[in-house]
Every structure is written in structure tokens, then in C-alpha cells.
Enzyme design. Structure first.
Site, short mmCIF file in Angstrom:
data_model
loop_
_atom_site.label_atom_id
_atom_site.label_comp_id
_atom_site.label_asym_id
_atom_site.label_seq_id
_atom_site.Cartn_x
_atom_site.Cartn_y
_atom_site.Cartn_z
N HIS A 174 0.84 -1.19 0.00
CA HIS A 174 0.00 0.00 0.00
C HIS A 174 0.88 1.25 0.00
O HIS A 174 0.70 2.15 -0.82
CB HIS A 174 -0.92 0.00 1.23
CG HIS A 174 -1.56 1.31 1.53
ND1 HIS A 174 -2.59 1.85 0.79
CD2 HIS A 174 -1.30 2.24 2.49
CE1 HIS A 174 -2.93 3.03 1.29
NE2 HIS A 174 -2.15 3.30 2.32
N ASP A 195 6.32 21.80 -26.53
CA ASP A 195 6.33 20.48 -25.90
C ASP A 195 7.44 20.51 -24.85
O ASP A 195 8.01 21.56 -24.58
CB ASP A 195 6.59 19.36 -26.94
CG ASP A 195 6.00 18.02 -26.50
OD1 ASP A 195 6.39 17.51 -25.41
OD2 ASP A 195 5.14 17.49 -27.22
N TRP A 238 7.09 0.18 3.82
CA TRP A 238 7.55 0.92 2.64
C TRP A 238 8.91 1.55 2.90
O TRP A 238 9.64 1.86 1.97
CB TRP A 238 6.52 1.97 2.20
CG TRP A 238 6.70 3.33 2.77
CD1 TRP A 238 6.17 3.80 3.93
CD2 TRP A 238 7.47 4.41 2.22
NE1 TRP A 238 6.57 5.10 4.13
CE2 TRP A 238 7.38 5.51 3.11
CE3 TRP A 238 8.26 4.55 1.07
CZ2 TRP A 238 8.00 6.73 2.88
CZ3 TRP A 238 8.89 5.78 0.84
CH2 TRP A 238 8.76 6.84 1.73
N SER A 242 13.00 6.52 -14.09
CA SER A 242 11.89 7.26 -14.68
C SER A 242 11.79 8.66 -14.06
O SER A 242 11.68 9.66 -14.77
CB SER A 242 10.59 6.48 -14.44
OG SER A 242 9.48 7.31 -14.61
N SER A 243 11.86 8.73 -12.74
CA SER A 243 11.73 10.02 -12.06
C SER A 243 12.88 10.95 -12.39
O SER A 243 12.68 12.15 -12.59
CB SER A 243 11.69 9.82 -10.55
OG SER A 243 10.51 9.19 -10.15
N HIS A 267 13.30 12.20 3.33
CA HIS A 267 12.66 13.43 3.72
C HIS A 267 12.43 14.36 2.53
O HIS A 267 11.29 14.81 2.33
CB HIS A 267 13.34 14.16 4.89
CG HIS A 267 12.37 15.14 5.38
ND1 HIS A 267 11.33 14.79 6.22
CD2 HIS A 267 12.13 16.40 4.97
CE1 HIS A 267 10.53 15.84 6.35
NE2 HIS A 267 11.00 16.81 5.60
N GLU A 280 11.92 13.43 -0.30
CA GLU A 280 10.86 12.75 -1.05
C GLU A 280 9.48 13.24 -0.63
O GLU A 280 8.62 13.46 -1.48
CB GLU A 280 10.98 11.23 -0.84
CG GLU A 280 9.76 10.41 -1.23
CD GLU A 280 9.50 10.37 -2.72
OE1 GLU A 280 10.38 10.81 -3.49
OE2 GLU A 280 8.40 9.95 -3.11
N TYR A 282 8.72 16.09 0.49
CA TYR A 282 8.51 17.43 -0.05
C TYR A 282 8.30 17.38 -1.55
O TYR A 282 7.53 18.17 -2.11
CB TYR A 282 9.66 18.36 0.36
CG TYR A 282 9.54 18.68 1.80
CD1 TYR A 282 10.28 18.01 2.76
CD2 TYR A 282 8.59 19.60 2.24
CE1 TYR A 282 10.09 18.24 4.10
CE2 TYR A 282 8.40 19.84 3.57
CZ TYR A 282 9.14 19.16 4.50
OH TYR A 282 8.95 19.39 5.83
N SER A 308 -1.92 27.25 -5.47
CA SER A 308 -1.58 28.65 -5.72
C SER A 308 -2.08 29.13 -7.07
O SER A 308 -2.11 30.33 -7.32
CB SER A 308 -0.06 28.84 -5.67
OG SER A 308 0.42 28.45 -4.41
N HIS A 368 15.00 13.40 11.84
CA HIS A 368 13.84 13.48 12.73
C HIS A 368 12.96 12.23 12.57
O HIS A 368 12.03 12.02 13.33
CB HIS A 368 13.03 14.75 12.52
CG HIS A 368 12.33 14.86 11.18
ND1 HIS A 368 12.44 15.97 10.39
CD2 HIS A 368 11.49 14.03 10.51
CE1 HIS A 368 11.73 15.82 9.29
NE2 HIS A 368 11.14 14.64 9.34
N HIS A 369 13.28 11.39 11.60
CA HIS A 369 12.60 10.10 11.49
C HIS A 369 13.31 9.07 12.36
O HIS A 369 12.88 7.93 12.40
CB HIS A 369 12.62 9.62 10.03
CG HIS A 369 11.93 10.54 9.09
ND1 HIS A 369 10.59 10.49 8.81
CD2 HIS A 369 12.43 11.56 8.35
CE1 HIS A 369 10.28 11.44 7.93
NE2 HIS A 369 11.38 12.11 7.63
N THR A 429 6.52 27.32 5.70
CA THR A 429 5.23 26.67 5.42
C THR A 429 4.10 27.55 5.92
O THR A 429 3.09 27.74 5.24
CB THR A 429 5.16 25.29 6.10
OG1 THR A 429 6.37 24.58 5.82
CG2 THR A 429 3.99 24.49 5.58
N LYS A 480 3.38 30.40 3.60
CA LYS A 480 2.55 30.03 2.45
C LYS A 480 1.08 29.99 2.82
O LYS A 480 0.22 30.50 2.09
CB LYS A 480 2.98 28.68 1.88
CG LYS A 480 4.38 28.70 1.29
CD LYS A 480 4.75 27.37 0.67
CE LYS A 480 4.18 27.21 -0.71
NZ LYS A 480 4.93 27.97 -1.72
N ARG A 515 2.37 1.33 15.10
CA ARG A 515 2.10 1.15 13.68
C ARG A 515 2.33 -0.28 13.26
O ARG A 515 3.04 -1.03 13.94
CB ARG A 515 3.13 1.96 12.86
CG ARG A 515 2.96 3.43 12.83
CD ARG A 515 4.14 4.04 12.13
NE ARG A 515 4.06 3.82 10.69
CZ ARG A 515 4.85 4.43 9.81
NH1 ARG A 515 5.76 5.25 10.26
NH2 ARG A 515 4.74 4.20 8.53
#
Lengths: 527, 375, 185
Positions: A78, A107, A143, A171-172, A255, A257, A259, A270, A304-305, A330, A333, A452
Site C-alpha cells: 500500500h 512540448d 515501505w 523514470s523520475s 525526507h 521525497e 517534499y 496557488s 527526525h525520522h 510553510t 505560504k 504502527r
């Protein structure tokens, strides 16, 4: 698919090819954008079914439907499918469709590479999903796939998982390079960087994040591959390695990722709020600087993880302070979006509903994020449902609502038809109610002590788990309304104007709806 | 059940308005806990929470006011303003000040949490797949702690007990009024030892030792329940922790008891055991220490955990069977069980495995045979 | 965009080749940098003392013994999964002065019917104490081979640097024993 047809100033083209080969060989950013979007929707539904299996099992204490080994496969898949198969490709699809139109380019800069970037994905995910049907089973280590659970103790499908991650990463990276080159080189004359729409800016910054960190992910899964098959010991203390090294390298990717998964949504919102408030975006320059600050800060907060891993005190303090700092740009914004709405002249069509819900619910996710950044308190939150609540709030009513808002917003441009507004609003309200019933109670059970990634839980967590499961089914099935509405709109509906929305500004609204197959063959001039 | 659910739902709404301590009772909030550190963490948590609530009230308040007042349908005409350096600076500076205000108490609590010096009691905690092992340093006391909730309860064949999934055979006993240092490591994958009431959570990492500490004040004697907090495989949700806090005197008495128990255990191994006694003990040991991987009917699990029912090693190779339980099998998940099980228990469980589920070898493995095999 | 003319923005021959060459060189340099990180990390870890690991063998140098304070040093052992050896510290706890050289012993025995190779991995608690642990001899420096049924004592000769911070009064030295068969040298 679009109902785009060839226009007469095609320099002798005969329009898009016919049949399946059109899609296999296309280098057209609109076609590729559509493929990415459909692919991501299919992955959203696949990952969603897995979530419903998880929630169904968690409806009551005890093991009712599946065994713990399959449960771990469901939670892992998932996460992988949603992060890498649904959210990221959806944003890439929106970028493909809209960035060239927004900057007045014909293009993307590298159209053939663009085709390859897309086509890698069905193969990568086909391989990953196929592991579900093998005897050893799909990846089951979360994951975030920490070693040594994902190396020494992993099922044999881990090798397919690694291969899939490599493919998806390529790909990314190629997609991100394409975006950077396109934005730097193909802007219409007069469009300086500080005149670009904010969606283009946020994707520009996101592309740099992707180029910086996807190779790190490739590195960590390659080290895993080496440990599993080639006798190295990167993450094995027996050979002089360290399981914590895995976490540092993974989260250095991980991290930024997250963002990567939200910055484009900031851009979409926006675009939408000024349109429906009929007022320019408040603080354009601030928004650009705030997004850049967030991107920069995202590189220095990864641990922080890892607050409970046994970091030295000074390290832990540094990461706590750096993480808290992200709240500042943040917040800026959020204040700017509210100021855009303030003293506007608002109407509340579906894109605006999703955009407003984004601002409120993403902010709530941000608050739980701020709480998590407080390291001493994090010792009680870490690896509990409080974290699950946090990231689902920023990803579902955050990123996903941003994507959905963008789809509703640009759908008339793509298809030439307005979607049915009542159906759109119905989809919105069901999703909004469903998402909150599902994820709000998770804050409580996390605080009350539920970890978890467990298939079964102690009795005191039963009531809120039941509520969350009901919410999940409501939210999940509501997405079928969206599917119905998309197909209906593609096939027909009230004809859309060029401008589509009264308050819409930007180059994409100067071309016909549906957008012709080829656009901006001649660059427009931007004042 | 449904009334309670609605009760909880309305309490969610009310709880958002009422005092935090009350919320703790309704299972909506973090426990305040029983130590100074856990209370400091709770206070920090509530401080940040209320700051977030108030910021939310202000920001969403302005937003909802705007949604109500500034709508086209009400005839609102859009203004043109779209920037203000002053405002940007103000709403950058104010959050910065608020964050600094949060960071100060957070720093001092963290420094406190890191100070493991001057402990009175040192306990080494080892995470295994899927149980905890406790060793009291310098006391010659050590034991394993397994989940005692039955698979019948888990698979809904019998009613669930009050402490479903939160009960173990051996509690980790600690004295109140003394500083306890926890030295945490792992035998295999990463686990995490978490006890919410004392706010201790630390990852258990194979090859490395982590430390944490707690001081439970006198007067807070009792049972406190915790969980494994890092995905560690199939039974991650089935390896809880039960901490029993007792007075310092009771703790000393318990230590003496444990040591005496070990001596008695070693002596008992030299005694006589009947087939039936071994089968009964073996069934119990199997359910607690083996069924998690090898299945309640000895059926195994997938390709990783082999079946024991009808397996060659349980039917024929007795020497191999004894060796694999004592020494484990390197390169696989099969552990050495010498540390966890006494000679009597090993003899009993092997006897059970060789006779249950239709294996029916009729053989008896005695504790003396285990002692001999270890020589 | 595929002209062969000499307009200012034409992309004739040398420019793409130049770029390609530069990129290949950069890739090679990065690859080399990856290998260079091995010694670089050693230097970095030694300078900063990060990672709670103890350093390799040091010269035994007679140093000042701080008799004004006594440090309790505990020794604990853990067997990793699949490592059935007996492995224990023969002294669980000692008292020593910083600066004094001390020897303690560990016992290891291979009870299986096969020859095995073990690797002990050290870890120190509190982690800030790790950089002050000085070892001249440790069984953890090398892999240890024990034949089937063989057992032996293994020494550890170490000292605590007198610079050890004043607030540290107890140091726990932990050794985890792994089956190093897969990494046997």
C-alpha cells in the site's frame, strides 16, 4: 484520453497516429501526461484496495480475514504503490500536461526521453505487483524497508522490489531532468523566472529535489542488493556495517521525497485560489522564496525520522531545531493563501472546494508535524498511529486533494467539456467527510499507545479503529464517483470556453478547449 | 458497543474543548505517566498542542470569515492588493519567536532524558523475534518474556481476556525510588522497547547497545504495559512488555526468589519425569515459544518456517532434533533455545513435538539427555 | 532545431562531444570519490569520535592515573541470532581508575560439531565514552576461529583516557558475537 485533434497549422502532420501504437510511440506531452494520469489513477485504486483490506482486518480486534504475514505485505505494498505509483506519477502527469502550456512551449525539451520515462513505470509496477502471487509473497518489511529486516530476513521478492525501485527511480530522474531543461530553455520570450506561474516554480524546485535524492535511493537499494547477494556488509554489524547507516541513507532520500510529494500541490493550490477569488496570488515573491527555503531545509532534517535510534544529544538537538524551522516558510505560504482569499470575490466550484480543504487539512497535518518535531515528545509519538495520522493528513487531504483539485481545474481544458458540477461537489463532500472520519481518530489511538504496522491490537483501541475503517470505506468508494465523472466528461458535456473559469489567468487559458494536439508552435509574447 | 462508539465520538467533539487531563481518561490523549520525565513530556505535548490549536483558531477564523463575507454571491468585489513586505516580515518573525519559545523547554527535557549516569539498577534488554529477554546486570537474574494471550483468543475461537495482547509470562520487575538504566539491543532485526507510562522508547539494534533510564517514584507501584515499536516481522504486534514496579524491599526479595528458582530448576532436571508430565509441560512450552513460527498444529508457515508435523527430524533424527533446539541452525531463523528454556523445558517440548499431531514416535526425551547433549 | 547552419545557436560537432566528455569524466570522478570515502570516513570518525565505536589497537603508553576517581566498568555479551557459542565475560564488573591499564577476560566455546568463525562487535554506553576507551588488545579486533567443541579465554587489555568527562562514572562495554562465516577472511 483527450479528444484533441490536429489543427491546421501542423506543418504537414496528419494528426495523432491511430490505435495502440499512438500511445506506445507518442512524444506528445499531452498524450504522455494523460498516460501518467490514468496510470496513477489505476495505482491509486490498487493501493486503495490494499488499504481497505488493511482497514477491514483492523475493524475489530482479533485476526478475522487475513494472516499477519499477508497483512505485512498489504501495508508495505500500500505504501509503495501510493508513494511511487499514485502520487508521484500523478504530479508528473500534471507537469507534462501543464508546464509547456503555462510557459508557452510547444512540448517538453526532451520528448523521446519523456516517452521512456512513462513506459518504464507499468513494467516496474507490474513486476512489483507480480510478487504478490509468488509463494514467498510480496515485500513485507514496510515501505521504509529498514535493514536487516529487508536484507538478511527478507523474502526472495526483495530482489524484484529493488529492481522495480531502480526502474522507477530512473523514470523520475529522467522526468525531472526534462522539466528543468524545459523550464530553463523553452520559456516564451518575456517570461522571466519571476513571471512564471507558481505551479511551474514549484515543479522546477521539485525537479531539483528529485535529481538530488533519487540517486541516493538508488544507492541504498543497491547497497541492499550487495548485502543480500554479494556478501557485503553495509548494514550488517557482523561484517563491520551498521543497520543505522541504512536509516541515514534512506531518510536522506526520504525526507526530501515527502517534499517532492507536496510542493507541486502547493503550486496547484496557488493557481486555483487566485482564479476563484478573482484576485492575484498574495505575495508571489514570498511564495517563491518560501518554497525554495522549504526545499533547502528538507535536506538537513532527515534524522527526525530517527529520534529513537540512539543519536548523540547534539545531533538530536540539531535535527529538532532544523525541523521546527520548516514551520516558518510553510506558515508563510498558508498565510499568503488566506490573504489571497481575503477581500476577494469568491465562488466555490469543485476545484476551489478541494483547494480550500487542502489549506485547512494540510495545515492540521502540519500541526501534528510540528508536534512530532519536538524530540522529547516524539519518543511517545514515534512509530504509533499519531505518525500515521500525520502523514495521511498531509498526503491525502494534502497531496491527493491537490492533485484532484488540479484535475477538476484543468479537465475542461483537456477535454473541451465542463464536468458536471453537482457530481463534482458530491465527490468532494464524500471525500472530505470520509478522509476525516478515517484519519482524525488515528491521532487518538496513537496517543493512547497503539503502534504502527500491527495487524491486531489491544481492546482499548477497538472503537476508534472501527470508526476509522468505516471512514476508509466511505472515502475509498467515493473515488468511484470521480472515475465515473472523468469518463463522463471525456465523452461529452457542456462545451468549455478557452478561458474556462472567469478569474483564470495564464497562457494555458489562451488556447482553445480542448487543447489542440500541438500548441504554441510559435511562441507567444509575454509582457 | 455502538453506544460507546457514539459516546466516544461526541467526546471527541467535547474533548477538543475541555481540559487535557480529562481527555487522558477517555483514551484520547497520551498518558501523563508516572515519572517526572513522562510528566514533562506530557506537559510539552500539551503546550505545543494548545499553541497549534490557537494558531489554527486564528488562521481558520480569518479564512472562514472570508469564505462567508467575501463571496461573489454576496456581491463582494475583489480587491487588487497582492503583496506587503511588512506583513511577510511580521508573519515570519512571530512564528520564529513562538518556535524559540517551544525549543527552550524541549531542549531541557531532552537533556534530562539523555542523562543515564548514576543508575542504581542496570537491566539489559534484548529484543528477539518475537519476545523480549531481560538480564539484570550484576544480579545473576535473567529470563525471557513471552506473550501469553492464546491463539484461540487471537483467532476468535474463545473470548478475549481483559489484557488481550498485553500480557506476558514473566514481568520485568523494577524497584521504585531507584534510578533504572536500560541497556537495549537486539538479537536479530531492529525492534523497539516502549513503555508509555515511563516515556521510554528506544530502538533495539543488532550489534549495538542503546541506553535509556527511568526513575519510578515510590508510591507508583503497579503493572504497566508496553509494546514493541518497530516493525520486526510477522509477530511484531505480538511481543508486548509488562513492567511490574515494586518497593525496593520487594525487589530484593524477588531477586532472591529468581536466583533460588534457577537453582531449583537445575536440580529438578536431575529428577524423574513421566511421559505424561513431559507432554503437558511440552504442550505449554510449544504454545508459548514455538507455535508463533511453527504453527499451533505444527504445520509451519510458508517457505520460511518448516512444518514439524510429519517432518523427518521429528519422526526419525532424535539427536538432530535435540541439537537443533539446543544450538539452533546457523543461517536460518531457528535460534538456540538454551538461554530461553531450561533443560526440563527443552526435554518436554522435544518430547511433545515427537508425539503430537500424529507424529506418535512414542519416544520420551528426558532432561538428563539434554544435559548430556550439551557436554 | 536540427540545423547544420552556422547560426549563433547551432549545435555543430564539438559542443555536444565536449559536454559528453565532461560528463563521463565527472561520472568517473564520482566513482573514485566513492572509493575515497572509505579512508575519508575513517579520518572523520576518528576526529569527531562519532558512532560509539571504539578505535583499533593503540600503543600502550604509560599515562597519568587519575586516582581521585573510580569508574565502574561493566562487561556484557550478546549472541546474535544463529550464534550458538557460549560467550560470556569472566568479570561482569570492575572498578578502575582512568589512565590505568587493565586486563579482563572473556570465555568463548563452540558447542557445535562444526568449525566456526565468530566476530565480536563492540559497543560502548554511554556513547560519549566511546572515544575515551583505549584498547591495546581485544578479541574484537579479529575474527576468532573455534574448532568444533573448542573453547578458550580471550583477553581484553584497555584503559580509559583520563580526559573522560567527570560526570561519567559508569561505562558499559558490550560485545555482540556474530557468526562471521559469510565474511571469513
Amino acid at each position: 484520453m483527450t479528444t484533441a485533434t490536429a489543427s491546421h497549422d501542423d506543418h504537414g502532420h496528419h494528426g495523432p497516429a491511430k490505435g495502440i501504437m499512438r500511445w506506445v510511440l507518442t512524444t506528445n506531452h499531452k498524450d504522455i501526461g494523460s498516460m501518467y494520469l490514468w496510470f496513477s489513477f489505476a495505482m491509486l485504486l490498487t493501493g486503495g484496495v490494499m488499504a481497505l483490506i488493511v482497514r477491514a482486518e483492523l475493524f475489530q480486534p482479533g485476526m478475522q480475514l487475513i494472516r499477519p504475514e499477508f497483512y505485512n505485505q498489504m501495508t508495505t505494498m500500500h505504501g509503495l504503490i501510493m508513494v511511487f505509483g499514485a502520487i508521484m506519477p500523478a504530479f508528473v502527469g500534471l507537469a507534462n500536461w501543464m508546464v509547456p502550456l503555462m510557459i508557452g512551449a510547444p512540448d517538453m525539451a526532451l520528448p523521446r526521453m519523456n516517452n521512456w520515462s512513462f513506459w518504464i513505470l507499468p513494467f516496474a509496477f507490474g513486476m512489483l505487483l507480480f510478487t504478490l502471487f509468488t509463494e514467498a509473497g510480496a515485500p513485507n518489511f514496510g515501505w521504509t524497508f529498514y535493514a536487516p529486516l529487508s536484507t538478511t530476513y527478507a523474502p526472495s521478492s526483495v530482489t524484484y522490489f529493488i529492481f522495480g525501485v531502480h526502474m522507477m527511480g530512473i523514470s523520475s530522474i529522467m522526468g525531472a531532468i526534462n522539466i528543468i531543461v524545459t523550464i530553463l530553455n523553452l520559456r516564451a520570450p518575456g517570461m522571466t523566472l519571476m513571471k512564471m506561474p507558481l505551479f511551474v516554480w514549484t515543479w522546477f524546485i521539485t525537479a531539483y529535489l528529485l535529481v538530488a535524492v533519487m540517486p541516493v535511493l538508488a544507492g541504498v537499494v543497491t547497497m541492499m542488493l550487495m548485502d543480500i547477494h554479494y556478501g557485503t556488509a553495509f548494514f550488517d554489524a557482523a561484517g563491520g556495517g551498521d543497520p543505522v547507516l541504512f536509516q541515514h541513507v534512506f531518510w536522506f532520500f526520504g525526507h526530501p521525497e515527502v517534499y517532492i510529494m507536496i510542493l507541486p500541490a502547493f503550486g496547484i493550490v496557488s493557481q486555483i485560489i487566485p482564479t476563484f477569488a478573482r484576485k492575484p496570488l498574495f505575495g508571489y515573491a514570498s511564495m517563491v522564496y518560501a518554497t525554495s527555503s522549504i526545499a533547502f531545509l528538507s535536506f538537513i532534517v532527515w534524522a527526525h525520522h530517527m529520534f529513537t535510534v540512539g543519536l548523540p544529544l547534539q545531533t538530536e538537538l540539531f535535527f529538532m531545531y532544523a525541523t521546527m524551522l520548516i514551520a516558518i516558510p510553510t506558515g508563510v505560504k498558508v498565510f499568503n493563501w488566506v490573504s489571497t482569499m481575503f477581500r476577494g470575490s469568491m465562488t466555490f466550484e469543485t476545484p476551489m472546494l478541494f483547494a480550500i480543504a487542502f489549506v485547512v487539512l494540510f495545515t492540521i497535518g502540519g500541526f501534528s508535524g510540528l508536534m512530532l518535531s519536538i524530540a522529547p515528545a516524539d519518543f511517545q509519538y514515534h512509530d504509533t498511529y499519531f505518525v500515521v495520522a500525520h502523514f495521511h493528513y498531509v498526503l491525502v487531504p494534502g497531496a491527493l486533494f491537490g492533485i484532484i483539485a488540479g484535475v477538476y481545474y484543468w479537465l475542461p481544458k483537456w477535454t473541451g467539456h465542463y464536468y458536471n458540477e453537482n457530481l463534482g461537489k458530491f465527490h468532494f463532500w464524500m471525500s472530505f467527510i470520509g478522509v476525516n472520519i478515517t484519519f482524525f481518530p488515528m491521532h487518538f489511538i496513537g496517543l493512547a499507545g497503539m503502534p504502527r504496522r500491527i495487524p491486531d491490537y489491544a481492546l482499548q483501541f477497538a472503537d476508534f479503529n472501527a470508526i476509522a475503517t468505516v471512514g476508509a470505506f466511505i472515502f475509498g468508494f467515493s473515488q468511484l464517483i470521480f472515475l465515473f465523472l472523468l469518463i463522463k466528461t471525456i465523452r461529452g458535456g457542456e462545451k468549455a470556453t478557452d478561458r474556462v473559469w472567469e478569474g483564470a489567468e495564464g497562457l494555458e487559458w489562451t488556447i482553445p478547449s480542448p487543447a489542440p494536439y500541438h500548441t504554441f508552435a510559435e511562441p507567444p509574447h509575454v509582457k | 458497543m455502538y453506544f460507546r462508539t457514539w459516546q466516544r465520538l461526541s467526546s471527541v467533539v467535547l474533548g477538543l474543548v475541555f481540559a487535557p487531563a480529562a481527555m487522558a481518561d477517555w483514551g484520547l490523549n497520551m498518558p501523563v505517566g508516572i515519572t517526572e520525565v513522562s510528566q514533562s513530556i506530557f506537559e510539552l505535548h500539551m503546550l505545543i498542542f494548545w499553541i497549534c490549536v490557537w494558531i489554527g483558531v486564528v488562521v481558520f477564523g480569518v479564512m472562514f470569515y472570508s469564505i462567508f463575507k467575501h463571496r461573489k454571491s454576496k456581491g463582494a468585489v475583489a480587491s487588487k492588493f497582492h503583496e506587503s513586505l511588512g506583513l511577510e516580515l511580521l508573519w515570519t518573525a512571530i512564528p520564529t519567536v513562538i518556535l524559540i519559545a517551544m525549543a527552550v523547554p524541549a531542549t531541557s527535557v531532552l537533556i534530562q532524558m539523555y542523562d543515564t549516569t548514576n543508575s542504581d539498577v542496570d537491566i539489559k534488554i534484548t529484543g528477539h523475534q518475537w519476545k523480549w529477554q531481560y538480564d539484570y546486570l550484576g544480579e545473576d537474574v535473567g529470563f525471557f518474556s513471552n506473550l501469553t494471550t492464546t491463539t484461540d483468543e487471537i483467532y476468535n475461537r474463545t473470548e478475549k481476556g481483559e489484557n488481550y495482547l498485553e500480557e506476558v509470562d514473566n514481568h520485568v520487575v523494577v524497584p521504585t525510588g531507584k534510578k533504572i538504566r536500560f541497556l537495549i539491543t537486539s538479537n536479530d532485526v531492529i525492534h523497539a522497547w516502549w513503555l508509555p507510562e515511563i516515556a521510554v522508547k528506544k530502538d533495539a539494534i543488532p550489534g549495538y547497545i542503546n541506553e535509556s533510564w527511568a526513575l519510578i517514584p515510590e508510591g507508583e507501584e503497579g503493572l504497566y504495559r508496553g509494546k514493541c515499536a518497530e516493525l520486526c516481522g510477522v509477530q511484531h504486534g505480538f511481543m508486548p512488555i509488562v513492567l511490574e514496579a515494586v518497593t525496593a524491599d520487594e525487589y530484593q526479595a524477588w531477586l532472591d526468589d529468581q536466583r533460588a528458582g534457577k537453582v531449583a530448576e537445575a536440580a529438578a532436571a536431575l529428577g524423574d519425569f513421566s511421559y505424561d508430565e513431559l507432554m503437558v509441560e511440552g504442550a505449554e512450552v510449544y504454545a508459548r515459544s514455538c507455535a508463533g513460527c511453527h504453527g499451533t498444529e505444527g504445520q509451519g508457515m510458508g517457505t520460511i518456517f518448516p512444518a514439524l508435523a510429519g517432518s523427518p527430524i521429528a519422526l526419525n533424527d532424535m539427536a538432530g532434533h535435540i541439537d537443533i533446539v539446543i544450538n539452533g541452525k546457523p543461517g536460518t531463523a531457528m535460534q538456540s533455545f538454551t538461554a530461553q528454556l531450561s533443560d526440563v523445558q527443552i526435554a518436554a517440548v522435544i518430547t511433545f513435538e515427537r508425539n503430537a499431531w500424529g507424529n506418535d514416535t512414542g519416544e520420551t526425551v528426558t532432561p538428563q539427555m539434554i544435559i548430556d547433549a550439551k557436554k | 532545431m536540427n540545423s547544420n547552419s552556422s547560426k549563433p545557436d547551432d549545435f555543430s560537432g564539438s559542443k555536444p562531444k565536449n559536454t559528453a566528455l565532461k560528463l563521463v569524466l565527472a561520472a568517473v570522478a564520482m566513482f573514485g570519490f566513492g572509493f575515497a570515502l572509505v579512508p575519508l570516513y575513517d579520518v572523520f570518525c576518528e576526529l569527531t569520535g562519532i558512532n560509539g565505536k571504539t578505535a583499533g589497537p593503540v600503543e600502550r603508553v604509560e599515562q597519568w592515573v587519575d586516582t581521585s576517581r573510580t569508574i565502574t566498568v561493566q562487561f556484557i555479551t550478546t549472541n546474535n541470532a544463529g550464534m550458538p557459542w557460549e560467550f560470556e565475560a569472566l568479570q561482569e564488573e570492575i572498578e578502575m581508575h582512568p589512565g590505568a591499564w587493565t586486563q579482563v577476560e572473556f570465555w568463548a566455546l563452540n558447542p557445535t560439531a562444526n568449525d566456526m568463525v565468530g566476530q565480536a562487535v563492540p559497543s560502548v554506553s554511554p556513547s560519549e565514552a566511546a572515544e575515551y576507551v583505549q584498547k591495546t588488545e581485544c578479541f574484537c579486533f579479529d575474527q576468532q576461529t573455534l574448532k568444533a567443541g573448542e573453547g578458550r579465554k580471550m583477553p581484553l587489555i584497555f584503559s580509559l583516557d583520563p580526559e573522560l568527562p567527570a560526570h561519567v562514572k559508569k561505562v558499559t562495554m558490550s560485545y555482540t558475537l556474530f557468526d562471521a562465516g559469510a565474511f571469513a577472511k
